[in-house]
Structure formats: C-alpha cells, structure tokens
Design a protein around this motif. Structure first.
Motif, PDB file in Angstrom:
ATOM      1  N   ALA A 216       0.832  -1.210   0.000  1.00 30.80           N
ATOM      2  CA  ALA A 216       0.000   0.000   0.000  1.00 30.80           C
ATOM      3  C   ALA A 216       0.863   1.255   0.000  1.00 30.80           C
ATOM      4  N   ASP A 217       1.942   1.251   0.770  1.00 28.40           N
ATOM      5  CA  ASP A 217       2.865   2.392   0.756  1.00 28.40           C
ATOM      6  C   ASP A 217       3.394   2.648  -0.646  1.00 28.40           C
ATOM      7  N   ALA A 218       3.698   1.566  -1.361  1.00 24.44           N
ATOM      8  CA  ALA A 218       4.317   1.687  -2.679  1.00 24.44           C
ATOM      9  C   ALA A 218       3.324   2.053  -3.771  1.00 24.44           C
ATOM     10  N   LEU A 219       2.108   1.524  -3.697  1.00 22.61           N
ATOM     11  CA  LEU A 219       1.174   1.615  -4.827  1.00 22.61           C
ATOM     12  C   LEU A 219      -0.049   2.478  -4.553  1.00 22.61           C
ATOM     13  N   GLY A 220      -0.161   3.020  -3.358  1.00 24.82           N
ATOM     14  CA  GLY A 220      -1.407   3.669  -2.958  1.00 24.82           C
ATOM     15  C   GLY A 220      -1.803   4.885  -3.755  1.00 24.82           C
ATOM     16  N   ASP A 221      -0.868   5.532  -4.450  1.00 30.58           N
ATOM     17  CA  ASP A 221      -1.215   6.715  -5.241  1.00 30.58           C
ATOM     18  C   ASP A 221      -1.435   6.391  -6.717  1.00 30.58           C
ATOM     19  N   LEU A 222      -1.369   5.106  -7.068  1.00 23.16           N
ATOM     20  CA  LEU A 222      -1.582   4.704  -8.455  1.00 23.16           C
ATOM     21  C   LEU A 222      -3.058   4.388  -8.682  1.00 23.16           C
TER      22      LEU A 222
ATOM     23  N   HIS B 120       7.060  10.054  -2.688  1.00 25.60           N
ATOM     24  CA  HIS B 120       7.803  11.255  -3.086  1.00 25.60           C
ATOM     25  C   HIS B 120       9.049  10.864  -3.869  1.00 25.60           C
ATOM     26  N   TYR B 121       9.757   9.850  -3.375  1.00 26.67           N
ATOM     27  CA  TYR B 121      10.951   9.363  -4.081  1.00 26.67           C
ATOM     28  C   TYR B 121      10.590   8.867  -5.485  1.00 26.67           C
ATOM     29  N   ALA B 122       9.546   8.057  -5.580  1.00 24.96           N
ATOM     30  CA  ALA B 122       9.184   7.455  -6.865  1.00 24.96           C
ATOM     31  C   ALA B 122       8.784   8.511  -7.892  1.00 24.96           C
ATOM     32  N   ARG B 123       8.190   9.605  -7.443  1.00 21.16           N
ATOM     33  CA  ARG B 123       7.647  10.600  -8.371  1.00 21.16           C
ATOM     34  C   ARG B 123       8.548  11.815  -8.567  1.00 21.16           C
TER      35      ARG B 123
ATOM     36  N   ALA C  45       7.577  -2.311 -11.271  1.00 16.04           N
ATOM     37  CA  ALA C  45       8.756  -1.454 -11.196  1.00 16.04           C
ATOM     38  C   ALA C  45       8.791  -0.689  -9.874  1.00 16.04           C
ATOM     39  N   ARG C  46       7.647  -0.229  -9.408  1.00 10.12           N
ATOM     40  CA  ARG C  46       7.584   0.430  -8.095  1.00 10.12           C
ATOM     41  C   ARG C  46       8.045  -0.526  -6.994  1.00 10.12           C
ATOM     42  N   LEU C  47       7.573  -1.764  -7.050  1.00 10.97           N
ATOM     43  CA  LEU C  47       7.948  -2.732  -6.012  1.00 10.97           C
ATOM     44  C   LEU C  47       9.424  -3.095  -6.091  1.00 10.97           C
ATOM     45  N   MET C  48      10.085  -2.788  -7.230  1.00 13.79           N
ATOM     46  CA  MET C  48      11.532  -2.925  -7.363  1.00 13.79           C
ATOM     47  C   MET C  48      12.247  -1.614  -7.034  1.00 13.79           C
ATOM     48  N   SER C  49      11.491  -0.599  -6.657  1.00 15.67           N
ATOM     49  CA  SER C  49      11.954   0.751  -6.287  1.00 15.67           C
ATOM     50  C   SER C  49      12.581   1.517  -7.436  1.00 15.67           C
ATOM     51  N   PHE C  50      12.152   1.235  -8.669  1.00 13.90           N
ATOM     52  CA  PHE C  50      12.505   2.093  -9.792  1.00 13.90           C
ATOM     53  C   PHE C  50      11.686   3.379  -9.701  1.00 13.90           C
ATOM     54  N   PRO C  51      12.299   4.541  -9.916  1.00 19.14           N
ATOM     55  CA  PRO C  51      11.510   5.780  -9.996  1.00 19.14           C
ATOM     56  C   PRO C  51      10.566   5.740 -11.197  1.00 19.14           C
ATOM     57  N   ASP C  52       9.503   6.519 -11.126  1.00 27.04           N
ATOM     58  CA  ASP C  52       8.503   6.506 -12.193  1.00 27.04           C
ATOM     59  C   ASP C  52       9.014   7.103 -13.495  1.00 27.04           C
TER      60      ASP C  52
END
Length: 391
Positions: A202-208, A232-235, A337-344
């Motif tokens: 949820a932390d990783a995907l909640g804004d998708l 914030h990091y991902a985006r 990709a998010r779950l692998m911590s790649f930025p968007d």
C-alpha cells in the motif's frame, strides 16, 4: 591528488535494465560502462544512463582493456554485476551444470584484467545451499587466486526501504589491504530496534489509479499527491503522466479462483471442490492431507505487507504472488517497477518488460550497498594505499 575528488568509477557487468547502476549512481558513484547480451535491456539502460558507454554482446568476448578504454580510465574503483544464476534459482529447476552458473568465471576474469579496487557481485540465495555450498566456495577461491579478499552476506531488499521481500547474496572484495569489507546495516525492520517500518504494498502503490476494467490505457494520472516518503521518491522529477500502468484481464479459470482469494491468501484458500482437477492434485499428498507448498500460487498481495519476490512472471497470477490486492488482475509493469523501487521516470524500452523488471536489482538496495562501498573507499583514501601481492 585526492583520489575521490571525483565520483568512484563503476563498470556494470550483466547490467540488465540498470537497477544496480541506478542505485549506485544515487549513492554518488559514476557508472561509466555497462555490458549485457540482451538488446532490450541495453536499450533501456541507454535511455536512462545516456552518459555511460554500453556493450551489447557476450561477456566472454569482452576484454579488460576494452572496458578501461571505454571507461576513459585505468583507475577503476568498482566492477559490479549479477551473473545470471537461474541454474540454481529456487524459482526454477536447479541444474548444477547449467552453463549460466559459470558466468561468474568471466566476472572474475574481467576483475583480474581490470584490477578495480573493489568488486560487488549479487546472486540468488539458493546458490549458498546448492551442492552444500559448492558454488560459494568456487567463487571465493576464484577471487582469492587473483589476489582479492572477499566477504559475503545474505540480505533482504525490504531491510533497505524496498517494498519487497527479495532475498539475495552479496559478495564484495578488494585487493587493497586496508579497505574494510562491510555491508550496510538495515534501515527498516523491527521498530523496537529503532528501525523504520517495512514499506508495504500500500505504501508503494497507494497513489496509483485502479483500472476498473480498463487494462490497456497507455497514460493515466495519479489519484493523489504523494502520501509518503517512498511515493515522493518514486515521483521526484516526474510529471503527472503515469506510463506502463497496463495489465491483463484474468482468464476464466483464474477469475473463478480469484473469487475465493482474499488479501494475503493464495490457492490453498480455495475450497478443494471448486478447484480445477489439476489443482486438486496439487492440494493433497499421498495420505490425503493438504500440501504445505503452493501457498503463493494465485496469491493476492497483502497491502499491509511488503510484496513477495517480483519475478519475470509477475503478469501471470497462476505462477506466484502476483494477484493485485484490490482488483482481479495481474500487476502492471509500473506497479512491478515500483515494487523494485525504480523511480517513475524510468523508461523501459523494447519488449520483454517482465524480464527486464523481474531480473533487476532493486534500486534502493543497490543504493544502500553503494553508500557502504563509497564509505569504505573514502575511509581508505585517508591512508597510503597498500595492495595485495598478486598483481
């Protein structure tokens, strides 16, 4: 001259889509050259690391002199990479003589030819136990023969802020006598130990955005501003146009199974009488009791926990823990990709996105390792360099 008035120079072997290089760059390192035989992965690497030189080809045909020439320096700080290891991966058939198991020999050869101050090699956890540690011993002895001290550790990506329980083995080594070999301490885990809480799905995907049956829309918008540090990091550095957030509709059989699967459950939660015949056989052993494995087939991700390991099969919910937590569908490429911590902002080129993403090194784990290596190099620069006798 201060050795590290510049960023430490890195050569990335078996670079794949560039997860390792991305994390090392975030740690302040300078990936100069990357090597891989996969044209799609190299295309992705070039798109995201335009300043680096790339070699598309078989690593057995690459020489140390070629790598140094492309790097523009004979003074290489780190050779890093993850030789293909499917031959002893726990996710497939474990075949000791699989030729992919011996790609590490070319890694060792190139370390010997380039003579970097340090090396970093990442691999699957299964190689430690296969053949009672046969491969681990081979690796350590090979580096010892060329004059490198080695250390290894088992790590979990979730310990470093990756929303994924991905377990790996790290080998690091050096030819410099007073470089200390150490691994990063976990930053996430048990809060009673003063660590940050694990990042969850949820932390990783909640804004998708949810797809609501529209699985193929090419560009979508986020559903909210970033809600936590990870988002914030991902985006960061990215606009509001979300790409690669596409998925697959479930097959009729998968849908019948998914109807019974709640968050944090898998195939074993389905009543046996509602299972297709082939799965009924999987559910029981000789005495009629339920099997204890197959627990992550058709598993619906628990939004309050990190995900399980993202593999190359994350678009196939029958193969593992890839059923979306809130919708009846597989994970999208961007979610994986998010779950692998790649930025968007990270662009994946060509095709075989599942292979590129599933085989990558999680970016934030690579960053944590990189920060530790940079610290070791900077500590060593304060003392006169002494090298091992093997040259």
């Amino acid at each position: 001259m201060d050795t590290y008035s510049r960023a430490p120079i890195v050569i990335d072997l078996f670079c794949g889509a560039g997860g390792l290089s991305t994390g090392l760059r975030q740690a302040g390192m300078d990936p100069r050259v990357a090597v891989d035989f996969d044209s799609n992965a190299i295309a992705t690497y070039k798109a995201n690391h335009p300043e680096a030189e790339t070699i598309l080809g078989d690593v057995s045909q690459v020489s140390g002199e070629q790598l140094k020439r492309l790097a523009g320096s004979d003074d290489i700080d780190l050779i890093a990479g993850g030789p293909s290891c499917q031959g002893f991966s726990t996710h497939g058939k474990r075949i000791q003589d699989d030729p992919r198991n011996f790609l590490f020999k070319h890694f060792v050869r190139l370390v010997d030819e380039v003579r970097p101050k340090m090396f970093l090699m990442e691999n699957v956890r299964g190689m430690l136990t296969y053949g009672k540690g046969y491969f681990k011993k081979q690796i350590e002895e090979a580096f010892e023969e060329i004059g490198y001290r080695t250390a290894f550790a088992q790590v979990c990506a979730a310990d470093y802020g990756v929303p994924q329980l991905r377990h790996r083995v790290l080998f690091i080594g050096t030819r410099v006598d007073h470089i200390e070999l150490s691994f990063p301490k976990p930053t996430h885990g048990d809060r009673k130990l003063g660590l940050k809480q694990y990042l969850t799905v949820a932390d990783a995907l909640g804004d998708l955005p949810l797809m609501k049956g529209n699985f193929k829309q090419e560009v979508r918008s986020y559903v909210s501003p970033p809600q936590n540090e990870f988002q914030h990091y991902a985006r960061k550095g990215h606009g509001n146009a979300l790409t690669m957030h596409v998925s697959n509709k479930l097959s009729d059989q998968a849908q019948r199974i998914a109807d019974f699967v709640r968050q944090g459950q898998g195939l074993r939660s389905v009543p046996p009488e509602r299972l297709p015949d082939r799965f009924k056989k999987m559910r029981t052993i000789g005495n009629g009791a339920l099997r204890r494995d197959c627990t992550t087939l058709y598993y619906r991700l628990d939004p309050q926990r990190p995900s399980y390991t993202i593999t190359c099969y994350y678009r196939n919910v029958a193969s593992g823990p890839f059923l979306h937590p809130w919708e009846d569908r597989s994970l999208s490429h961007r979610e994986a990709a998010r779950l692998m911590s790649f930025p968007d902002y990270y662009r994946f080129e060509g095709s075989n996105f599942t292979r590129q993403i599933g085989n990558a090194v999680p970016v934030l784990m690579a960053k944590a390792i990189g920060l530790e290596i940079v610290k070791s190099l900077r500590n060593a620069e304060r003392r006169p360099l002494r090298y091992s006798k093997v040259a």
